[in-house]
Design a protein around this motif. Sequence first.
Motif, PDB file in Angstrom:
ATOM      1  N   ASP A  36      11.845 -12.952  13.298  1.00  0.00           N
ATOM      2  CA  ASP A  36      12.391 -13.510  14.781  1.00  0.00           C
ATOM      3  C   ASP A  36      11.627 -14.268  15.645  1.00  0.00           C
ATOM      4  O   ASP A  36      12.024 -14.599  16.705  1.00  0.00           O
ATOM      5  CB  ASP A  36      13.020 -12.042  15.362  1.00  0.00           C
ATOM      6  CG  ASP A  36      12.258 -11.311  16.264  1.00  0.00           C
ATOM      7  OD1 ASP A  36      10.676 -11.660  16.027  1.00  0.00           O
ATOM      8  OD2 ASP A  36      12.466 -10.107  16.609  1.00  0.00           O
ATOM      9  N   GLY A  37      10.540 -14.422  15.185  1.00  0.00           N
ATOM     10  CA  GLY A  37       9.604 -15.427  15.907  1.00  0.00           C
ATOM     11  C   GLY A  37       8.855 -14.754  17.032  1.00  0.00           C
ATOM     12  O   GLY A  37       8.215 -15.554  17.834  1.00  0.00           O
ATOM     13  N   GLY A  38       9.117 -13.607  17.201  1.00  0.00           N
ATOM     14  CA  GLY A  38       8.166 -12.893  18.277  1.00  0.00           C
ATOM     15  C   GLY A  38       6.885 -12.519  17.986  1.00  0.00           C
ATOM     16  O   GLY A  38       6.228 -12.042  18.921  1.00  0.00           O
ATOM     17  N   GLY A  39       6.600 -12.808  16.792  1.00  0.00           N
ATOM     18  CA  GLY A  39       4.766 -12.495  16.421  1.00  0.00           C
ATOM     19  C   GLY A  39       4.862 -10.952  16.199  1.00  0.00           C
ATOM     20  O   GLY A  39       5.728 -10.345  15.797  1.00  0.00           O
ATOM     21  N   PRO A  40       3.647 -10.594  16.126  1.00  0.00           N
ATOM     22  CA  PRO A  40       3.175  -9.167  15.866  1.00  0.00           C
ATOM     23  C   PRO A  40       3.783  -8.314  16.804  1.00  0.00           C
ATOM     24  O   PRO A  40       3.848  -8.538  17.994  1.00  0.00           O
ATOM     25  CB  PRO A  40       1.784  -8.952  15.927  1.00  0.00           C
ATOM     26  CG  PRO A  40       1.234 -10.391  15.697  1.00  0.00           C
ATOM     27  CD  PRO A  40       2.348 -11.389  16.251  1.00  0.00           C
ATOM     28  N   VAL A  41       4.063  -7.209  16.051  1.00  0.00           N
ATOM     29  CA  VAL A  41       5.054  -6.162  16.896  1.00  0.00           C
ATOM     30  C   VAL A  41       4.096  -5.178  18.065  1.00  0.00           C
ATOM     31  O   VAL A  41       3.191  -4.892  17.057  1.00  0.00           O
ATOM     32  CB  VAL A  41       5.877  -5.355  16.129  1.00  0.00           C
ATOM     33  CG1 VAL A  41       6.625  -4.388  16.958  1.00  0.00           C
ATOM     34  CG2 VAL A  41       7.126  -6.050  15.383  1.00  0.00           C
ATOM     35  N   LYS A  42       4.194  -5.199  19.015  1.00  0.00           N
ATOM     36  CA  LYS A  42       2.903  -4.513  19.779  1.00  0.00           C
ATOM     37  C   LYS A  42       3.614  -3.008  19.769  1.00  0.00           C
ATOM     38  O   LYS A  42       4.883  -2.688  19.893  1.00  0.00           O
ATOM     39  CB  LYS A  42       2.916  -4.963  21.151  1.00  0.00           C
ATOM     40  CG  LYS A  42       2.771  -6.383  21.233  1.00  0.00           C
ATOM     41  CD  LYS A  42       1.357  -6.621  21.303  1.00  0.00           C
ATOM     42  CE  LYS A  42       0.907  -7.963  21.484  1.00  0.00           C
ATOM     43  NZ  LYS A  42       1.070  -8.904  20.576  1.00  0.00           N
ATOM     44  N   MET A  43       2.823  -1.958  19.558  1.00  0.00           N
ATOM     45  CA  MET A  43       3.155  -0.286  19.508  1.00  0.00           C
ATOM     46  C   MET A  43       2.360   0.081  20.769  1.00  0.00           C
ATOM     47  O   MET A  43       1.560  -0.158  21.374  1.00  0.00           O
ATOM     48  CB  MET A  43       2.325  -0.005  18.298  1.00  0.00           C
ATOM     49  CG  MET A  43       3.187  -0.374  16.904  1.00  0.00           C
ATOM     50  SD  MET A  43       2.501   0.692  15.647  1.00  0.00           S
ATOM     51  CE  MET A  43       3.854   1.186  15.124  1.00  0.00           C
TER      52      MET A  43
ATOM     53  N   TRP B  63       8.287  -0.066   6.036  1.00  0.00           N
ATOM     54  CA  TRP B  63       8.760  -0.585   7.555  1.00  0.00           C
ATOM     55  C   TRP B  63       7.386  -0.452   8.385  1.00  0.00           C
ATOM     56  O   TRP B  63       6.828  -1.602   8.776  1.00  0.00           O
ATOM     57  CB  TRP B  63       9.760  -0.459   8.177  1.00  0.00           C
ATOM     58  CG  TRP B  63       9.778  -0.839   9.631  1.00  0.00           C
ATOM     59  CD1 TRP B  63       9.815  -0.352  10.576  1.00  0.00           C
ATOM     60  CD2 TRP B  63      10.015  -2.346   9.844  1.00  0.00           C
ATOM     61  NE1 TRP B  63       9.767  -1.068  11.559  1.00  0.00           N
ATOM     62  CE2 TRP B  63       9.954  -2.310  11.237  1.00  0.00           C
ATOM     63  CE3 TRP B  63      10.217  -3.466   9.339  1.00  0.00           C
ATOM     64  CZ2 TRP B  63      10.024  -3.585  12.059  1.00  0.00           C
ATOM     65  CZ3 TRP B  63      10.269  -4.690   9.877  1.00  0.00           C
ATOM     66  CH2 TRP B  63      10.179  -4.633  11.147  1.00  0.00           C
ATOM     67  N   GLN B  64       7.002   0.757   8.303  1.00  0.00           N
ATOM     68  CA  GLN B  64       5.687   1.015   9.211  1.00  0.00           C
ATOM     69  C   GLN B  64       4.604   0.565   8.445  1.00  0.00           C
ATOM     70  O   GLN B  64       3.495   0.079   9.515  1.00  0.00           O
ATOM     71  CB  GLN B  64       5.642   2.450   9.323  1.00  0.00           C
ATOM     72  CG  GLN B  64       6.651   3.320   9.913  1.00  0.00           C
ATOM     73  CD  GLN B  64       6.607   4.899   9.946  1.00  0.00           C
ATOM     74  OE1 GLN B  64       5.757   5.459   9.140  1.00  0.00           O
ATOM     75  NE2 GLN B  64       7.491   5.361  10.772  1.00  0.00           N
ATOM     76  N   MET B  65       4.525   0.214   7.542  1.00  0.00           N
ATOM     77  CA  MET B  65       3.262  -0.396   6.826  1.00  0.00           C
ATOM     78  C   MET B  65       3.126  -2.001   6.847  1.00  0.00           C
ATOM     79  O   MET B  65       2.148  -2.516   7.495  1.00  0.00           O
ATOM     80  CB  MET B  65       3.225  -0.279   5.342  1.00  0.00           C
ATOM     81  CG  MET B  65       2.642   1.206   4.722  1.00  0.00           C
ATOM     82  SD  MET B  65       2.588   1.084   3.061  1.00  0.00           S
ATOM     83  CE  MET B  65       4.266   1.796   2.615  1.00  0.00           C
TER      84      MET B  65
ATOM     85  N   VAL C 250       1.002  -1.182  -0.084  1.00  0.00           N
ATOM     86  CA  VAL C 250       0.121   0.038   0.041  1.00  0.00           C
ATOM     87  C   VAL C 250       0.888   1.258   0.057  1.00  0.00           C
ATOM     88  O   VAL C 250       2.059   1.323   0.978  1.00  0.00           O
ATOM     89  CB  VAL C 250      -0.821   0.029   1.120  1.00  0.00           C
ATOM     90  CG1 VAL C 250      -1.764   1.451   1.186  1.00  0.00           C
ATOM     91  CG2 VAL C 250      -1.753  -1.099   1.294  1.00  0.00           C
ATOM     92  N   GLY C 251       0.643   2.204  -0.858  1.00  0.00           N
ATOM     93  CA  GLY C 251       1.369   3.279  -0.810  1.00  0.00           C
ATOM     94  C   GLY C 251       2.396   3.525  -1.846  1.00  0.00           C
ATOM     95  O   GLY C 251       2.948   4.508  -2.126  1.00  0.00           O
ATOM     96  N   VAL C 252       2.662   2.280  -2.701  1.00  0.00           N
ATOM     97  CA  VAL C 252       3.777   2.358  -3.623  1.00  0.00           C
ATOM     98  C   VAL C 252       2.782   2.602  -4.939  1.00  0.00           C
ATOM     99  O   VAL C 252       2.185   1.956  -5.508  1.00  0.00           O
ATOM    100  CB  VAL C 252       4.426   1.261  -3.746  1.00  0.00           C
ATOM    101  CG1 VAL C 252       5.543   1.210  -4.685  1.00  0.00           C
ATOM    102  CG2 VAL C 252       5.292   1.060  -2.403  1.00  0.00           C
TER     103      VAL C 252
ATOM    104  N   ASP D 261       9.120   5.817   1.360  1.00  0.00           N
ATOM    105  CA  ASP D 261      10.639   5.610   1.761  1.00  0.00           C
ATOM    106  C   ASP D 261      10.508   4.380   2.268  1.00  0.00           C
ATOM    107  O   ASP D 261       9.526   3.739   2.842  1.00  0.00           O
ATOM    108  CB  ASP D 261      11.467   6.808   2.290  1.00  0.00           C
ATOM    109  CG  ASP D 261      11.095   6.999   3.681  1.00  0.00           C
ATOM    110  OD1 ASP D 261       9.842   6.256   4.199  1.00  0.00           O
ATOM    111  OD2 ASP D 261      11.653   8.060   4.064  1.00  0.00           O
ATOM    112  N   GLY D 262      11.773   3.687   2.744  1.00  0.00           N
ATOM    113  CA  GLY D 262      12.034   2.580   3.399  1.00  0.00           C
ATOM    114  C   GLY D 262      11.340   2.332   4.673  1.00  0.00           C
ATOM    115  O   GLY D 262      10.734   1.647   5.306  1.00  0.00           O
TER     116      GLY D 262
END
Length: 179
Positions: free
Chosen positions: A172-179, A162-164, A140-142, A157-158
């Motif tokens: 790394d196996g940690g699952g979804p990143v929590k914000m 990353w944010q998308m 999305v966005g490109v 940009d990069g």
Amino acid sequence: MADRETYRRLLLAEREALRRRLDANERFGLQNRAGVTELSQVDNHPADVASDLFEREKDSAHYHDALAHWEEIDAALRRLDDGTYGVCERCGSAIDPERLWVVPTARYCIHCQMAIDAKRRRDVAIRGRAVRPAEEGRIVGVAPGDDAYGVEGPGVDGEDIWQMLEPYGTSDGGGPVKM
């Protein structure tokens, strides 16, 4: 110049060799790899799943190329039957017998084939997008034509990419990143 029956035997031999190759490879492994070898994908590393997917897609491409070649052979046999074999479909001139001996399915003389190939290369060079990964269009966005891996498009940009993608997790196996 070889006679029509010589070309027919050459085409039939090529088709038989292709049939044996398809049979020996069990359709390039597509029958044996209906899914990955494990019952569950839960404990598989993403790289293992990607490797299996790559192999399956490669086998599928080989299989479809073989089927397309089979169709080319059948079309050449039909041209032999209707008397148009060895005649360029573009300009109507005779196809060099040496070319037919090397490429018995040839539909065009060497000059027309070179012109067709050059046009395809120009078309790809003009469009440029033919060499980009299909997945790029799903980000999305490109905007079409933007290069998410180098030349940056307007407002993308990069860091934006990353944010998308960050909510979908990391490798790394940690699952979804929590914000």
